[in-house]
Motif scaffolding. Sequence first.
Motif, PDB file in Angstrom:
ATOM      1  N   UNK A 100       0.840  -1.191   0.000  1.00  0.00           N
ATOM      2  CA  UNK A 100       0.000   0.000   0.000  1.00  0.00           C
ATOM      3  C   UNK A 100       0.881   1.249   0.000  1.00  0.00           C
ATOM      4  N   UNK A 101       0.275   2.375  -0.427  1.00  0.00           N
ATOM      5  CA  UNK A 101       0.952   3.667  -0.379  1.00  0.00           C
ATOM      6  C   UNK A 101       0.733   4.235   1.024  1.00  0.00           C
ATOM      7  N   UNK A 102       1.656   3.938   1.903  1.00  0.00           N
ATOM      8  CA  UNK A 102       1.565   4.395   3.290  1.00  0.00           C
ATOM      9  C   UNK A 102       2.913   4.935   3.742  1.00  0.00           C
ATOM     10  N   UNK A 103       2.864   5.752   4.781  1.00  0.00           N
ATOM     11  CA  UNK A 103       4.078   6.238   5.437  1.00  0.00           C
ATOM     12  C   UNK A 103       3.870   6.154   6.942  1.00  0.00           C
ATOM     13  N   UNK A 104       4.977   6.131   7.667  1.00  0.00           N
ATOM     14  CA  UNK A 104       4.931   6.149   9.132  1.00  0.00           C
ATOM     15  C   UNK A 104       5.435   7.499   9.612  1.00  0.00           C
ATOM     16  N   UNK A 105       4.724   8.097  10.552  1.00  0.00           N
ATOM     17  CA  UNK A 105       5.124   9.385  11.107  1.00  0.00           C
ATOM     18  C   UNK A 105       5.496   9.210  12.577  1.00  0.00           C
ATOM     19  N   UNK A 106       6.292  10.153  13.091  1.00  0.00           N
ATOM     20  CA  UNK A 106       6.803  10.045  14.465  1.00  0.00           C
ATOM     21  C   UNK A 106       5.885  10.701  15.491  1.00  0.00           C
ATOM     22  N   UNK A 107       4.589  10.492  15.352  1.00  0.00           N
ATOM     23  CA  UNK A 107       3.609  10.981  16.324  1.00  0.00           C
ATOM     24  C   UNK A 107       2.541   9.910  16.483  1.00  0.00           C
ATOM     25  N   UNK A 108       2.119   9.690  17.728  1.00  0.00           N
ATOM     26  CA  UNK A 108       1.148   8.636  17.984  1.00  0.00           C
ATOM     27  C   UNK A 108       0.157   9.007  19.064  1.00  0.00           C
ATOM     28  N   UNK A 109      -0.334   7.989  19.753  1.00  0.00           N
ATOM     29  CA  UNK A 109      -1.361   8.205  20.772  1.00  0.00           C
ATOM     30  C   UNK A 109      -0.869   9.119  21.888  1.00  0.00           C
ATOM     31  N   UNK A 110       0.405   9.024  22.214  1.00  0.00           N
ATOM     32  CA  UNK A 110       0.957   9.898  23.257  1.00  0.00           C
ATOM     33  C   UNK A 110       0.903  11.360  22.865  1.00  0.00           C
ATOM     34  N   UNK A 111       0.770  11.625  21.553  1.00  0.00           N
ATOM     35  CA  UNK A 111       0.712  13.009  21.062  1.00  0.00           C
ATOM     36  C   UNK A 111      -0.712  13.436  20.738  1.00  0.00           C
ATOM     37  N   UNK A 112      -1.686  12.605  21.080  1.00  0.00           N
ATOM     38  CA  UNK A 112      -3.081  12.945  20.813  1.00  0.00           C
ATOM     39  C   UNK A 112      -3.576  12.519  19.451  1.00  0.00           C
ATOM     40  N   UNK A 113      -2.816  11.675  18.760  1.00  0.00           N
ATOM     41  CA  UNK A 113      -3.216  11.213  17.431  1.00  0.00           C
ATOM     42  C   UNK A 113      -4.214  10.064  17.575  1.00  0.00           C
ATOM     43  N   UNK A 139      -5.029   8.957   8.878  1.00  0.00           N
ATOM     44  CA  UNK A 139      -4.399   8.036   9.830  1.00  0.00           C
ATOM     45  C   UNK A 139      -5.187   6.734   9.866  1.00  0.00           C
ATOM     46  N   UNK A 140      -4.493   5.607   9.738  1.00  0.00           N
ATOM     47  CA  UNK A 140      -5.169   4.304   9.766  1.00  0.00           C
ATOM     48  C   UNK A 140      -4.793   3.462  10.979  1.00  0.00           C
ATOM     49  N   UNK A 141      -3.558   3.570  11.449  1.00  0.00           N
ATOM     50  CA  UNK A 141      -3.093   2.796  12.604  1.00  0.00           C
ATOM     51  C   UNK A 141      -2.316   3.719  13.531  1.00  0.00           C
ATOM     52  N   UNK A 142      -2.572   3.578  14.834  1.00  0.00           N
ATOM     53  CA  UNK A 142      -1.927   4.453  15.817  1.00  0.00           C
ATOM     54  C   UNK A 142      -1.214   3.622  16.868  1.00  0.00           C
ATOM     55  N   UNK A 143       0.053   3.910  17.085  1.00  0.00           N
ATOM     56  CA  UNK A 143       0.823   3.314  18.161  1.00  0.00           C
ATOM     57  C   UNK A 143       1.113   4.371  19.214  1.00  0.00           C
ATOM     58  N   UNK A 144       1.838   4.017  20.259  1.00  0.00           N
ATOM     59  CA  UNK A 144       2.128   4.997  21.311  1.00  0.00           C
ATOM     60  C   UNK A 144       2.889   6.219  20.793  1.00  0.00           C
ATOM     61  N   UNK A 145       3.880   6.003  19.916  1.00  0.00           N
ATOM     62  CA  UNK A 145       4.720   7.119  19.469  1.00  0.00           C
ATOM     63  C   UNK A 145       4.784   7.255  17.952  1.00  0.00           C
TER      64      UNK A 145
END
Length: 315
Positions: free
Chosen positions: A132-145, A161-167
């Motif tokens: 898939x055409x996806x990217x990972x960013x350095x912001x997650x649930x800890x940042x309110x995403x 946003x499709x998947x959220x991790x802690x960071x």
Amino acid sequence: MRDSRESRLLLVLLIAIAFALITVDIRGGEDSPVDGARQAAATVFGPVENGVSSAVNPLGNAIAAVRDSGNRHDRIAGLERENAELKTKLGSNDRNRSQVRQLDKMLKTAGAGQYGIKGAEVIAIGASQGFSWTVTIDAGADDGIKRDMTVINGDGLVGRVTTVGPSTSTVLLANDPDFTVGTRMEKTDELGFASGQGDRPLRVQLLNGKAKVKTGDRLVTFGSQADKPFVPGVPVGVVSRVDPSGGDLTRTVYVKPFVGFTKLDIVGVVVVAPRKDPRDTVLPPEPKPTPTPTVTVTVTPSAEATAGAAVEREQ
């Protein structure tokens, strides 16, 4: 020689004579009476000294060369380190300047649409997450995403946003074949749905099969219920091709996205939606049309035509 009284007296006498000769030589200077003896000694022992010097000097020169070589090596190594550090610093500064420009542009876009955003940096592409055409960013649930938040940059719609991790979080890009977003045409307000086609333009199905649309028209996001997954007014792209209307219920157009999906770096996740639809205010100013140059042709009558006209007047 035996250690006797006569030998000791002879040694004292020789020492006394040596001191006397030294004194006479020093006082005589260039006219010293022993100058000839000194020159004779130089003639005899000079070649020996040169031979010893020739034998010893290469060793001394080699030692000095090794020492100097070490110094030169240290200097070269130091210069190479400084050069590498300078290149790294310059490269870092170039990247920093690029990121500052991207951030500034994104903040202006967010300000125009009244979007509350959380800035993030793209740290990985989707190869490890499938095709898939996806990217990972350095912001997650800890940042309110949270899942299904709109992602933008200074040019327009990046994805959602499709998947959220802690960071970290995964963003599905707008050009992915599984991506669909509601759109609205600038000025005419014609609604449609845009779908990704990878590295090809977005495919937009307009709900009105008779909609008047032309190349160069622009689209923004229509928005979703409760602003998820899409907030309204985000620039999507510009129409690059229009399929001929064949009497279908819908009309197909192809849109070149504003965002370059192969060179993403700084993005923003919309964590606070605007209070009202910004409509077309987030779109960049329309490019001014290039004026068409006007060519004026002046016809100069020939000499024969002028002469003929003069003859006609005389008649």
